[in-house]
Structure formats: structure tokens, C-alpha cells
Design an enzyme around this catalytic site. Structure first.
Site, PDB file in Angstrom:
ATOM      1  N   TYR A  22       2.264   0.295  -4.616  1.00  0.00           N
ATOM      2  CA  TYR A  22       1.605   0.370  -5.924  1.00  0.00           C
ATOM      3  C   TYR A  22       0.095   0.120  -5.886  1.00  0.00           C
ATOM      4  O   TYR A  22      -0.556   0.143  -6.930  1.00  0.00           O
ATOM      5  CB  TYR A  22       2.279  -0.621  -6.891  1.00  0.00           C
ATOM      6  CG  TYR A  22       3.747  -0.285  -7.105  1.00  0.00           C
ATOM      7  CD1 TYR A  22       4.124   0.916  -7.700  1.00  0.00           C
ATOM      8  CD2 TYR A  22       4.755  -1.154  -6.685  1.00  0.00           C
ATOM      9  CE1 TYR A  22       5.454   1.245  -7.873  1.00  0.00           C
ATOM     10  CE2 TYR A  22       6.099  -0.842  -6.859  1.00  0.00           C
ATOM     11  CZ  TYR A  22       6.442   0.365  -7.448  1.00  0.00           C
ATOM     12  OH  TYR A  22       7.769   0.690  -7.627  1.00  0.00           O
ATOM     13  N   HIS A  99       3.282   7.512 -14.011  1.00  0.00           N
ATOM     14  CA  HIS A  99       3.781   6.699 -12.899  1.00  0.00           C
ATOM     15  C   HIS A  99       2.740   6.645 -11.801  1.00  0.00           C
ATOM     16  O   HIS A  99       2.134   7.675 -11.466  1.00  0.00           O
ATOM     17  CB  HIS A  99       5.076   7.281 -12.331  1.00  0.00           C
ATOM     18  CG  HIS A  99       6.172   7.312 -13.337  1.00  0.00           C
ATOM     19  ND1 HIS A  99       6.839   6.173 -13.723  1.00  0.00           N
ATOM     20  CD2 HIS A  99       6.681   8.327 -14.078  1.00  0.00           C
ATOM     21  CE1 HIS A  99       7.726   6.495 -14.649  1.00  0.00           C
ATOM     22  NE2 HIS A  99       7.644   7.785 -14.894  1.00  0.00           N
ATOM     23  N   ARG A 106      10.735   9.456  -3.968  1.00  0.00           N
ATOM     24  CA  ARG A 106      11.376   8.169  -3.714  1.00  0.00           C
ATOM     25  C   ARG A 106      12.905   8.271  -3.844  1.00  0.00           C
ATOM     26  O   ARG A 106      13.463   9.356  -3.761  1.00  0.00           O
ATOM     27  CB  ARG A 106      10.745   7.122  -4.650  1.00  0.00           C
ATOM     28  CG  ARG A 106       9.229   7.002  -4.441  1.00  0.00           C
ATOM     29  CD  ARG A 106       8.607   5.932  -5.292  1.00  0.00           C
ATOM     30  NE  ARG A 106       9.110   4.608  -4.952  1.00  0.00           N
ATOM     31  CZ  ARG A 106       8.917   3.522  -5.702  1.00  0.00           C
ATOM     32  NH1 ARG A 106       8.222   3.627  -6.831  1.00  0.00           N
ATOM     33  NH2 ARG A 106       9.392   2.366  -5.329  1.00  0.00           N
TER      34      ARG A 106
HETATM   35  O1  CA2 Z   1       5.448   4.444 -10.005  1.00  0.00           O
HETATM   36  C1  CA2 Z   1       5.528   3.850 -11.080  1.00  0.00           C
HETATM   37  O2  CA2 Z   1       4.567   3.658 -11.822  1.00  0.00           O
HETATM   38  C2  CA2 Z   1       6.876   3.267 -11.514  1.00  0.00           C
HETATM   39  O3  CA2 Z   1       6.986   3.400 -12.932  1.00  0.00           O
HETATM   40  C3  CA2 Z   1       6.846   1.800 -11.128  1.00  0.00           C
HETATM   41  C4  CA2 Z   1       8.172   1.078 -11.394  1.00  0.00           C
HETATM   42  C5  CA2 Z   1       9.324   1.850 -10.765  1.00  0.00           C
HETATM   43  O4  CA2 Z   1      10.555   1.217 -11.100  1.00  0.00           O
HETATM   44  C6  CA2 Z   1       9.359   3.295 -11.224  1.00  0.00           C
HETATM   45  O5  CA2 Z   1      10.415   3.942 -10.574  1.00  0.00           O
HETATM   46  C7  CA2 Z   1       8.064   3.980 -10.890  1.00  0.00           C
HETATM   47  C8  CA2 Z   1       8.142  -0.317 -10.787  1.00  0.00           C
HETATM   48  C9  CA2 Z   1       6.995  -1.163 -11.212  1.00  0.00           C
HETATM   49  C10 CA2 Z   1       6.991  -2.388 -10.360  1.00  0.00           C
HETATM   50  O6  CA2 Z   1       5.662  -2.809 -10.240  1.00  0.00           O
HETATM   51  C11 CA2 Z   1       5.394  -3.733  -9.286  1.00  0.00           C
HETATM   52  C12 CA2 Z   1       4.065  -3.959  -9.021  1.00  0.00           C
HETATM   53  C13 CA2 Z   1       3.708  -4.842  -8.061  1.00  0.00           C
HETATM   54  C14 CA2 Z   1       4.678  -5.554  -7.391  1.00  0.00           C
HETATM   55  C15 CA2 Z   1       6.006  -5.351  -7.674  1.00  0.00           C
HETATM   56  C16 CA2 Z   1       6.366  -4.446  -8.632  1.00  0.00           C
END
Ligand code: CA2
Length: 148
Positions: A22, A99, A106
Site C-alpha cells: 500500500y 483502490h 490479487r
Molecule cells: O487497494 C486498495 O485500496 C484496497 O481497497 C485496500 C483494502 C483491500 O482489502 C482491498 O481489497 C483493496 C485493504 C486496506 C488495508 O489497508 C492497510 C494499510 C496499511 C496497512 C494495513 C492495511
């Protein structure tokens, strides 16, 4: 032109965990960049982050009377939430789904979005720039449809 930016669950951890997926940019830094991008586009942005599905639903309901459009990263609720989908549909607001990662590159469970079918458009895979692209697309759409 007032736009609401919604960040879903765990996005408050951006820049603090899993930078390989991320990135290293924090949510505060993304919001600052969006504020400045919005200014350049002649728009004004307000931010909301929640880890709770119900709070996101309520926030979308409240947005109807206050905002002209929404940019949302629904996080993991993208792949599970009929409630957020229903709230978007009944709000009648143009909503852009964004996203950070390319969800189609993924796991299979991330390939299904409950939101895309009720969204104006979807941006996925451009890192934090997905938010900027989504905002710019939404503002262009609103300008084109201003008098309709
Ligand atoms: O790619 C994206 O923006 C997502 O929406 C992010 C979500 C994921 O479940 C989607 O499939 C795609 C997850 C967000 C989690 O964010 C974190 C950030 C830093 C550390 C851990 C989690």
C-alpha cells in the site's frame, strides 16, 4: 463543488504497515494531497475514515444533502458489503470507487466488487494516485453535468 472522500477499514494504517502493498504515504498525507488537488480543480473536499460498515452507510446517507459527489475507497468492504452498495444507490450521488492496489492482480476474492456496479467509475492500481485520478474524473463529470 463539494466532494466527500471516504476511506474504509484499515486505511488509517496507511504508511504504518505493509508498505510493499500500500506504499509509504500516510492517510494524512493523502488527504493533504487531495485538498491541494481539489483546490486546483475548483472543488472542496471533506474527509471521513471509518473501520465500521454501519458508520460508512450512515455517512453516505448524510452526504446526500451536503455533497455533490463521493470518492470512496471501501477497503475490504468492497468485496462484502451489500449495505454500502445499497446506500450508494439510494443516495443518487455520483460515486467513484478507488483502490490503491490493482485488485484484479490479487487474490480471487478481491476480483468481486459489490460497489462497482453502482459506481460512476472505478480506478484501481495507481497507488495513492488512484485517489487523485478518481477525484479529477468526478470533478470533470460534475462540471459536464452542472446544468442538467
Ligand atoms: O487497494 C486498495 O485500496 C484496497 O481497497 C485496500 C483494502 C483491500 O482489502 C482491498 O481489497 C483493496 C485493504 C486496506 C488495508 O489497508 C492497510 C494499510 C496499511 C496497512 C494495513 C492495511
Amino acid at each position: 463543488m463539494k466532494i466527500l472522500i471516504i476511506h474504509g477499514p484499515n486505511l488509517n494504517m496507511l504508511g504504518k504497515r505493509e508498505p510493499d502493498i500500500y506504499g509509504a504515504t500516510t492517510l494524512e498525507e493523502i488527504n493533504a494531497a487531495l485538498t491541494s488537488k481539489a483546490k486546483g480543480l475548483g472543488a472542496e473536499v471533506t474527509f471521513f475514515q471509518s473501520n465500521s460498515e454501519g458508520e460508512i452507510v450512515s455517512n453516505i446517507q448524510d452526504a446526500m444533502s451536503k455533497f455533490e459527489g463521493v470518492v470512496i475507497n471501501p477497503g475490504a468492504y468492497t468485496h462484502t458489503s451489500v449495505a454500502i452498495r445499497d446506500a450508494i444507490l439510494s443516495s443518487g450521488l455520483p460515486v467513484v470507487e478507488v483502490h490503491i492496489s490493482n485488485v484484479h492482480k490479487r487474490e480471487d476474492f478481491r476480483h468481486k466488487s459489490f460497489i462497482s456496479g453502482v459506481a460512476l467509475g472505478v480506478v484501481s492500481g495507481f497507488g495513492v494516485n488512484s485517489y487523485m485520478l478518481g477525484l479529477s474524473g468526478l470533478v470533470d463529470y460534475l462540471k459536464d453535468n452542472e446544468n442538467n
